[in-house]
Motif scaffolding. Structure first.
Motif, PDB file in Angstrom:
ATOM      1  N   ASP A  57      20.390 -14.625  11.653  1.00  0.00           N
ATOM      2  CA  ASP A  57      21.722 -14.999  12.126  1.00  0.00           C
ATOM      3  C   ASP A  57      22.751 -13.909  11.848  1.00  0.00           C
ATOM      4  OD1 ASP A  57      20.725 -17.475  12.940  1.00  0.00           O
ATOM      5  OD2 ASP A  57      21.050 -18.352  10.943  1.00  0.00           O
ATOM      6  N   GLY A  58      22.310 -12.655  11.954  1.00  0.00           N
ATOM      7  CA  GLY A  58      23.232 -11.546  11.805  1.00  0.00           C
ATOM      8  C   GLY A  58      23.554 -11.177  10.380  1.00  0.00           C
ATOM      9  N   HIS A  59      22.900 -11.800   9.400  1.00  0.00           N
ATOM     10  CA  HIS A  59      23.192 -11.518   8.004  1.00  0.00           C
ATOM     11  C   HIS A  59      21.922 -11.094   7.274  1.00  0.00           C
ATOM     12  CE1 HIS A  59      27.208 -13.208   8.433  1.00  0.00           C
ATOM     13  NE2 HIS A  59      26.659 -14.256   9.039  1.00  0.00           N
ATOM     14  N   TRP A  60      22.114 -10.324   6.192  1.00  0.00           N
ATOM     15  CA  TRP A  60      20.969  -9.957   5.369  1.00  0.00           C
ATOM     16  C   TRP A  60      20.367 -11.237   4.770  1.00  0.00           C
ATOM     17  CZ3 TRP A  60      19.845  -5.342   6.592  1.00  0.00           C
ATOM     18  CH2 TRP A  60      20.813  -4.352   6.729  1.00  0.00           C
ATOM     19  N   PHE A  61      19.048 -11.230   4.636  1.00  0.00           N
ATOM     20  CA  PHE A  61      18.436 -12.289   3.851  1.00  0.00           C
ATOM     21  C   PHE A  61      19.100 -12.319   2.478  1.00  0.00           C
ATOM     22  CE2 PHE A  61      14.278 -11.748   6.352  1.00  0.00           C
ATOM     23  CZ  PHE A  61      14.608 -12.796   7.184  1.00  0.00           C
ATOM     24  N   GLY A  62      19.544 -13.481   2.034  1.00  0.00           N
ATOM     25  CA  GLY A  62      20.286 -13.546   0.792  1.00  0.00           C
ATOM     26  C   GLY A  62      19.446 -13.778  -0.447  1.00  0.00           C
ATOM     27  N   LYS A  63      18.206 -14.210  -0.288  1.00  0.00           N
ATOM     28  CA  LYS A  63      17.393 -14.541  -1.438  1.00  0.00           C
ATOM     29  C   LYS A  63      16.286 -13.508  -1.632  1.00  0.00           C
ATOM     30  CE  LYS A  63      18.167 -19.530  -0.998  1.00  0.00           C
ATOM     31  NZ  LYS A  63      17.522 -20.860  -0.843  1.00  0.00           N
ATOM     32  N   ALA A  64      15.939 -13.303  -2.889  1.00  0.00           N
ATOM     33  CA  ALA A  64      14.919 -12.311  -3.217  1.00  0.00           C
ATOM     34  C   ALA A  64      13.595 -12.644  -2.530  1.00  0.00           C
ATOM     35  CB  ALA A  64      14.732 -12.242  -4.731  1.00  0.00           C
ATOM     36  N   GLU A  65      13.267 -13.957  -2.447  1.00  0.00           N
ATOM     37  CA  GLU A  65      11.991 -14.335  -1.817  1.00  0.00           C
ATOM     38  C   GLU A  65      11.983 -13.968  -0.333  1.00  0.00           C
ATOM     39  OE1 GLU A  65      13.829 -17.872  -2.984  1.00  0.00           O
ATOM     40  OE2 GLU A  65      14.177 -16.101  -4.225  1.00  0.00           O
ATOM     41  N   ALA A  66      13.135 -14.142   0.321  1.00  0.00           N
ATOM     42  CA  ALA A  66      13.223 -13.821   1.745  1.00  0.00           C
ATOM     43  C   ALA A  66      13.111 -12.320   1.964  1.00  0.00           C
ATOM     44  CB  ALA A  66      14.528 -14.348   2.325  1.00  0.00           C
ATOM     45  N   ILE A  67      13.755 -11.531   1.098  1.00  0.00           N
ATOM     46  CA  ILE A  67      13.638 -10.074   1.197  1.00  0.00           C
ATOM     47  C   ILE A  67      12.192  -9.662   0.995  1.00  0.00           C
ATOM     48  CG2 ILE A  67      14.283  -7.895   0.096  1.00  0.00           C
ATOM     49  CD1 ILE A  67      17.003  -9.134  -0.504  1.00  0.00           C
ATOM     50  N   ALA A  68      11.538 -10.296   0.044  1.00  0.00           N
ATOM     51  CA  ALA A  68      10.137  -9.977  -0.217  1.00  0.00           C
ATOM     52  C   ALA A  68       9.266 -10.284   0.997  1.00  0.00           C
ATOM     53  CB  ALA A  68       9.641 -10.743  -1.443  1.00  0.00           C
ATOM     54  N   ARG A  69       9.555 -11.397   1.689  1.00  0.00           N
ATOM     55  CA  ARG A  69       8.779 -11.741   2.882  1.00  0.00           C
ATOM     56  C   ARG A  69       8.983 -10.695   3.981  1.00  0.00           C
ATOM     57  NH1 ARG A  69      10.449 -17.058   1.692  1.00  0.00           N
ATOM     58  NH2 ARG A  69      12.096 -16.962   3.284  1.00  0.00           N
ATOM     59  N   GLY A  70      10.254 -10.296   4.186  1.00  0.00           N
ATOM     60  CA  GLY A  70      10.514  -9.269   5.187  1.00  0.00           C
ATOM     61  C   GLY A  70       9.846  -7.957   4.835  1.00  0.00           C
ATOM     62  N   HIS A  71       9.866  -7.618   3.559  1.00  0.00           N
ATOM     63  CA  HIS A  71       9.219  -6.395   3.101  1.00  0.00           C
ATOM     64  C   HIS A  71       7.723  -6.435   3.363  1.00  0.00           C
ATOM     65  CE1 HIS A  71       7.071  -4.264  -0.238  1.00  0.00           C
ATOM     66  NE2 HIS A  71       7.780  -3.274   0.255  1.00  0.00           N
ATOM     67  N   MET A  72       7.089  -7.553   3.038  1.00  0.00           N
ATOM     68  CA  MET A  72       5.648  -7.687   3.258  1.00  0.00           C
ATOM     69  C   MET A  72       5.301  -7.569   4.729  1.00  0.00           C
ATOM     70  SD  MET A  72       4.636 -10.707   0.555  1.00  0.00           S
ATOM     71  CE  MET A  72       2.981 -10.828   1.246  1.00  0.00           C
ATOM     72  N   ALA A  73       6.144  -8.155   5.589  1.00  0.00           N
ATOM     73  CA  ALA A  73       5.898  -8.073   7.026  1.00  0.00           C
ATOM     74  C   ALA A  73       5.999  -6.635   7.515  1.00  0.00           C
ATOM     75  CB  ALA A  73       6.886  -8.961   7.778  1.00  0.00           C
ATOM     76  N   LEU A  74       6.957  -5.905   6.989  1.00  0.00           N
ATOM     77  CA  LEU A  74       7.126  -4.514   7.416  1.00  0.00           C
ATOM     78  C   LEU A  74       5.980  -3.648   6.912  1.00  0.00           C
ATOM     79  CD1 LEU A  74       8.925  -2.539   8.937  1.00  0.00           C
ATOM     80  CD2 LEU A  74      10.146  -2.101   6.796  1.00  0.00           C
ATOM     81  N   VAL A  75       5.562  -3.865   5.684  1.00  0.00           N
ATOM     82  CA  VAL A  75       4.429  -3.098   5.149  1.00  0.00           C
ATOM     83  C   VAL A  75       3.195  -3.287   6.032  1.00  0.00           C
ATOM     84  CG1 VAL A  75       2.795  -2.959   3.227  1.00  0.00           C
ATOM     85  CG2 VAL A  75       5.249  -3.053   2.770  1.00  0.00           C
ATOM     86  N   LYS A  76       2.978  -4.517   6.505  1.00  0.00           N
ATOM     87  CA  LYS A  76       1.836  -4.788   7.384  1.00  0.00           C
ATOM     88  C   LYS A  76       2.016  -4.157   8.764  1.00  0.00           C
ATOM     89  CE  LYS A  76       0.518  -9.180   5.219  1.00  0.00           C
ATOM     90  NZ  LYS A  76       0.381 -10.646   5.417  1.00  0.00           N
ATOM     91  N   ALA A  77       3.276  -4.075   9.210  1.00  0.00           N
ATOM     92  CA  ALA A  77       3.541  -3.608  10.575  1.00  0.00           C
ATOM     93  C   ALA A  77       3.519  -2.093  10.710  1.00  0.00           C
ATOM     94  CB  ALA A  77       4.890  -4.143  11.050  1.00  0.00           C
ATOM     95  N   VAL A  78       3.843  -1.367   9.645  1.00  0.00           N
ATOM     96  CA  VAL A  78       3.913   0.088   9.723  1.00  0.00           C
ATOM     97  C   VAL A  78       2.502   0.667   9.632  1.00  0.00           C
ATOM     98  CG1 VAL A  78       4.757   2.194   8.625  1.00  0.00           C
ATOM     99  CG2 VAL A  78       6.225   0.172   8.744  1.00  0.00           C
ATOM    100  N   PRO A  79       2.039   1.397  10.647  1.00  0.00           N
ATOM    101  CA  PRO A  79       0.689   1.961  10.591  1.00  0.00           C
ATOM    102  C   PRO A  79       0.518   2.934   9.430  1.00  0.00           C
ATOM    103  CG  PRO A  79       1.606   2.099  12.821  1.00  0.00           C
ATOM    104  CD  PRO A  79       2.728   1.703  11.909  1.00  0.00           C
ATOM    105  N   ARG A  80      -0.702   2.985   8.902  1.00  0.00           N
ATOM    106  CA  ARG A  80      -0.985   3.909   7.810  1.00  0.00           C
ATOM    107  C   ARG A  80      -0.677   5.342   8.227  1.00  0.00           C
ATOM    108  NH1 ARG A  80      -0.954   4.097   2.449  1.00  0.00           N
ATOM    109  NH2 ARG A  80      -0.574   6.335   2.431  1.00  0.00           N
ATOM    110  N   SER A  81      -0.903   5.666   9.499  1.00  0.00           N
ATOM    111  CA  SER A  81      -0.631   7.024   9.974  1.00  0.00           C
ATOM    112  C   SER A  81       0.847   7.376   9.855  1.00  0.00           C
ATOM    113  CB  SER A  81      -1.086   7.180  11.428  1.00  0.00           C
ATOM    114  OG  SER A  81      -0.378   6.284  12.287  1.00  0.00           O
ATOM    115  N   HIS A  82       1.722   6.392   9.973  1.00  0.00           N
ATOM    116  CA  HIS A  82       3.154   6.645   9.841  1.00  0.00           C
ATOM    117  C   HIS A  82       3.525   6.904   8.384  1.00  0.00           C
ATOM    118  CE1 HIS A  82       4.684   4.862  13.906  1.00  0.00           C
ATOM    119  NE2 HIS A  82       3.515   5.476  14.037  1.00  0.00           N
ATOM    120  N   VAL A  83       2.935   6.151   7.485  1.00  0.00           N
ATOM    121  CA  VAL A  83       3.169   6.387   6.058  1.00  0.00           C
ATOM    122  C   VAL A  83       2.651   7.766   5.670  1.00  0.00           C
ATOM    123  CG1 VAL A  83       2.651   5.605   3.707  1.00  0.00           C
ATOM    124  CG2 VAL A  83       3.092   3.927   5.521  1.00  0.00           C
ATOM    125  N   ASP A  84       1.455   8.105   6.138  1.00  0.00           N
ATOM    126  CA  ASP A  84       0.883   9.432   5.838  1.00  0.00           C
ATOM    127  C   ASP A  84       1.782  10.538   6.365  1.00  0.00           C
ATOM    128  OD1 ASP A  84      -1.282   8.197   4.640  1.00  0.00           O
ATOM    129  OD2 ASP A  84      -2.607   8.438   6.377  1.00  0.00           O
TER     130      ASP A  84
END
Length: 255
Positions: A126-153
């Motif tokens: 809704d246009g705002h940062w996730f306000g809770k640590a658990e929500a940030i952690a979920r977004g972080h986990m989703a991004l880690v899964k989405a970014v290809p290993r080749s991009h990290v390398d």
């Protein structure tokens, strides 16, 4: 050359090697592809014995398509290793966020949400940062899964500086008084005022980005080619062919 360093007007690239230094891209795949087409056209029209295309960092954040920018750069480097990619503070910031979901870091506060969206991950609700640590952690986990290993390398492989002829290339600048081979990685991707305000010449002319300017800025001791591409729609580069130096730019949609 002077007693204290090299003046831009006197600086030259290596004999027989043409150099192109491209400023901050920030997710503007359209402009990066257009710049490469421009350079390819120049090399075809007026061939050079050798060449290097030096990308000065900040490939991600703010603009709409960071994922495609990284894909493009990986392919360019595979196609020809004369494409050189340097690290910017935003590129390192992305790596840091992938390693540790810091809610107050560079990535979360300065354009990382757009980077995540390019990978199909929404760090906003809704246009705002996730306000809770658990929500940030979920977004972080989703991004880690989405970014290809080749991009990290790719991001982990980025160099922090390179030098050719009378020119030294890095993302942000150098610490005055420190030898070029002794510069810290932190300064190379973050420094501003101490570098910008230095009145004297440097051992080589410093070609950099990091600090946006309305148009490419050429000074006696440095050249800034960060023209706020993600917002202005103008991506700039410095072309060096022996003692001949010129600014080239490509135009696209402004936001």
């Amino acid at each position: 050359m002077t007693e204290t360093g090299i003046h831009y007007l006197d600086a030259s690239g290596p004999e027989g090697m043409r150099l192109y230094a491209i400023g901050d891209v920030h997710g503007r795949h359209d402009l990066l592809a257009a710049m490469h087409r421009r350079i390819e056209s120049q090399l075809e029209y007026a061939p050079a014995p050798d060449w290097r295309i030096i990308h000065l960092g900040d490939y991600v954040d703010r603009g709409p398509d960071s994922r495609s920018v990284i894909d493009f750069l990986i392919d360019a480097q595979k196609y020809d290793p004369r494409n050189i990619m340097l690290a910017g503070n935003h590129d390192i910031g992305m790596l840091e966020f992938l390693a540790d979901a810091e809610p107050d870091g560079l990535f979360m506060n300065y354009g990382g949400v757009q980077t995540a969206q390019s990978y199909g991950v929404d760090l906003l609700r809704d246009g705002h940062w996730f306000g809770k640590a658990e929500a940030i952690a979920r977004g972080h986990m989703a991004l880690v899964k989405a970014v290809p290993r080749s991009h990290v390398d790719f991001l982990q492989s980025l160099a922090f500086s390179v030098s050719f002829g009378d020119f030294f290339f890095c993302h942000a600048g150098i610490r005055p008084g420190v030898p070029l081979d002794g510069q810290s990685q932190q300064d190379l991707i973050w420094i501003r005022d101490a570098f910008h305000d230095h009145p004297g010449l440097f051992p080589k002319v410093i070609v950099h980005g990091h600090t946006p300017v309305p148009e490419a800025e050429v000074r006696a001791n440095r050249v800034n080619v960060d023209t706020l591409a993600w917002k202005s729609g103008t991506l700039s580069a410095l072309a060096i062919d022996g003692g001949d130096k010129r600014i080239i730019a490509v135009q696209g949609k402004a936001f």
